[in-house]
Design a protein around this motif. Structure first.
Motif, PDB file in Angstrom:
ATOM      1  N   ALA A 182     -40.341   1.510 -11.234  1.00  0.00           N
ATOM      2  CA  ALA A 182     -40.976   0.743 -10.109  1.00  0.00           C
ATOM      3  C   ALA A 182     -42.299  -0.221 -10.686  1.00  0.00           C
ATOM      4  O   ALA A 182     -42.471  -1.112 -10.253  1.00  0.00           O
ATOM      5  N   ASP A 183     -42.817   0.249 -11.712  1.00  0.00           N
ATOM      6  CA  ASP A 183     -43.882  -0.593 -12.507  1.00  0.00           C
ATOM      7  C   ASP A 183     -43.039  -2.059 -12.796  1.00  0.00           C
ATOM      8  O   ASP A 183     -43.783  -3.191 -12.600  1.00  0.00           O
ATOM      9  N   GLY A 236     -50.921   6.712  -7.298  1.00  0.00           N
ATOM     10  CA  GLY A 236     -49.628   6.995  -7.487  1.00  0.00           C
ATOM     11  C   GLY A 236     -49.319   8.375  -8.158  1.00  0.00           C
ATOM     12  O   GLY A 236     -50.006   8.790  -9.307  1.00  0.00           O
ATOM     13  N   ASP A 239     -47.879   8.034 -11.815  1.00  0.00           N
ATOM     14  CA  ASP A 239     -48.855   7.251 -12.791  1.00  0.00           C
ATOM     15  C   ASP A 239     -48.927   7.974 -14.158  1.00  0.00           C
ATOM     16  O   ASP A 239     -49.448   8.983 -14.037  1.00  0.00           O
ATOM     17  N   ARG A 262     -49.462   8.125  -3.022  1.00  0.00           N
ATOM     18  CA  ARG A 262     -48.227   7.774  -3.260  1.00  0.00           C
ATOM     19  C   ARG A 262     -47.269   8.433  -3.923  1.00  0.00           C
ATOM     20  O   ARG A 262     -47.134   7.813  -5.100  1.00  0.00           O
ATOM     21  N   ARG A 264     -44.212   8.471  -5.339  1.00  0.00           N
ATOM     22  CA  ARG A 264     -43.440   7.568  -6.061  1.00  0.00           C
ATOM     23  C   ARG A 264     -43.789   6.358  -6.990  1.00  0.00           C
ATOM     24  O   ARG A 264     -43.228   6.099  -7.902  1.00  0.00           O
ATOM     25  N   ASP A 265     -45.111   6.170  -6.718  1.00  0.00           N
ATOM     26  CA  ASP A 265     -45.764   4.993  -7.312  1.00  0.00           C
ATOM     27  C   ASP A 265     -46.175   5.467  -8.840  1.00  0.00           C
ATOM     28  O   ASP A 265     -46.811   6.483  -8.962  1.00  0.00           O
ATOM     29  N   SER A 269     -47.014  -0.183  -9.499  1.00  0.00           N
ATOM     30  CA  SER A 269     -46.538   0.061  -8.214  1.00  0.00           C
ATOM     31  C   SER A 269     -47.373   0.348  -7.143  1.00  0.00           C
ATOM     32  O   SER A 269     -47.018   0.010  -6.095  1.00  0.00           O
ATOM     33  N   VAL A 270     -48.355   0.934  -7.353  1.00  0.00           N
ATOM     34  CA  VAL A 270     -49.232   1.368  -6.358  1.00  0.00           C
ATOM     35  C   VAL A 270     -49.891   0.299  -5.987  1.00  0.00           C
ATOM     36  O   VAL A 270     -50.346   0.388  -5.002  1.00  0.00           O
ATOM     37  N   ASP A 272     -48.885  -2.177  -4.444  1.00  0.00           N
ATOM     38  CA  ASP A 272     -48.014  -2.456  -3.465  1.00  0.00           C
ATOM     39  C   ASP A 272     -48.618  -2.212  -2.160  1.00  0.00           C
ATOM     40  O   ASP A 272     -48.548  -2.773  -1.064  1.00  0.00           O
TER      41      ASP A 272
END
Length: 285
Positions: A182-183, A236, A239, A262, A264-265, A269-270, A272
């Motif tokens: 995701a990152d 995240g 992370d 979050r 799944r972050d 991606s966090v 976002d």
């Protein structure tokens, strides 16, 4: 949305150093959001930051910490020292009230600004920001602070000082496992400018990253108990750079902190979450 046009200011600090600050100007009288960049970054206002601020009627300001982006390097600087530099710049720019956002290595600096200048900072958001290092006191959980980091070599070398951290930098290679899929998707999409900026900053100003890491594992120069402003800690759960444990440590120490986890972050991606985080801050500005 067309990104706002930003201005680059070179300001003189009281000790003669130069500090580079970027400012989109905003509409007349607009409240300010002060962006505290990650490690390494140039300090320039990235398009996703400037656009999210403009969409909410906020004036966006970002300072390049000492050693980055044309700001005079200051080896041995503290987190509080960097925050004081930016506070001086904000006074020079006529900012009398603001909210602060710090991403990754910018998180400690956003919190330090709030601790130093409660008259200035009305609210704080940290996104994947590290907690203060526990130090060597009896019973401190030093290994817990490092736990879950995919690559802790830079921060561990920083414990030995600036020279040791700089020596580590000469042979260090980025550990790809630090970033989740995701990152990487964020670098290919809306936050591509962050990856490009970080790459340039790491090559042009390696001393900035060295000084950041040394500052993170030494006393910050402020206490989180002195952060009176509301703080939203965005973390995240996946992370691998600044793991979830850091969010818990921040919450334990902040008088008015709340957590937005979050699960799944990862570390990038966090980001976002920035637009919604600014929505949380906007009533405080």
């Amino acid at each position: 949305m067309t990104p706002p046009v930003t201005r680059r200011h070179e300001l003189d600090l009281p000790d003669g150093r130069r500090l580079v600050v970027h400012d989109d100007g905003g509409r007349p009288g607009a409240p300010a959001v002060v962006w505290h960049h990650g490690s390494p970054q140039s300090g320039a206002l990235l398009p996703p930051v400037a656009e999210a601020a403009a969409a909410r009627g906020l004036r966006a300001v970002s300072g390049a910490r000492a050693g980055y982006g044309g700001s005079t390097r200051r080896p041995g600087r503290t987190v509080a020292g960097s925050a004081a530099d930016l506070a001086h710049a904000l006074d020079e720019l006529g900012v009398t009230r603001c909210v602060a956002v710090g991403a990754s290595g910018g998180g400690p600096h956003a919190l330090a600004l709030a601790a130093l200048r409660p008259d200035l900072v009305a609210g704080v958001v940290t996104l994947a920001g590290p907690a203060p290092f526990p130090g060597a006191d009896a019973g401190s959980d030093v290994e817990g602070w490092f736990a879950g980091m995919a690559d802790d070599g830079g921060l561990r070398s920083a414990l030995e000082g600036t020279a040791a951290r700089a020596a580590h930098q000469e042979t260090a290679e980025f550990d790809e496992s630090s970033f989740t899929p995701a990152d990487h998707a964020m670098f290919a999409g809306p936050w591509g400018a962050l990856g490009e900026d970080a790459g340039r900053a790491g090559e042009a100003w390696p001393g900035g990253l060295v000084d950041d890491d040394v500052a993170f594992v030494r006393p910050w120069g402020v206490e989180l108990a002195d952060v009176a402003a509301p703080v939203l800690v965005v973390q995240g759960g996946a992370d691998r750079v600044v793991p979830r444990r850091h969010a818990d440590l921040l919450l334990d120490a902040l008088p008015a902190g709340e957590l937005w986890l979050r699960p799944r972050d990862g570390h990038i991606s966090v980001l976002d979450a920035l637009p919604v985080a600014l929505d949380w801050l906007r009533p405080l500005a």
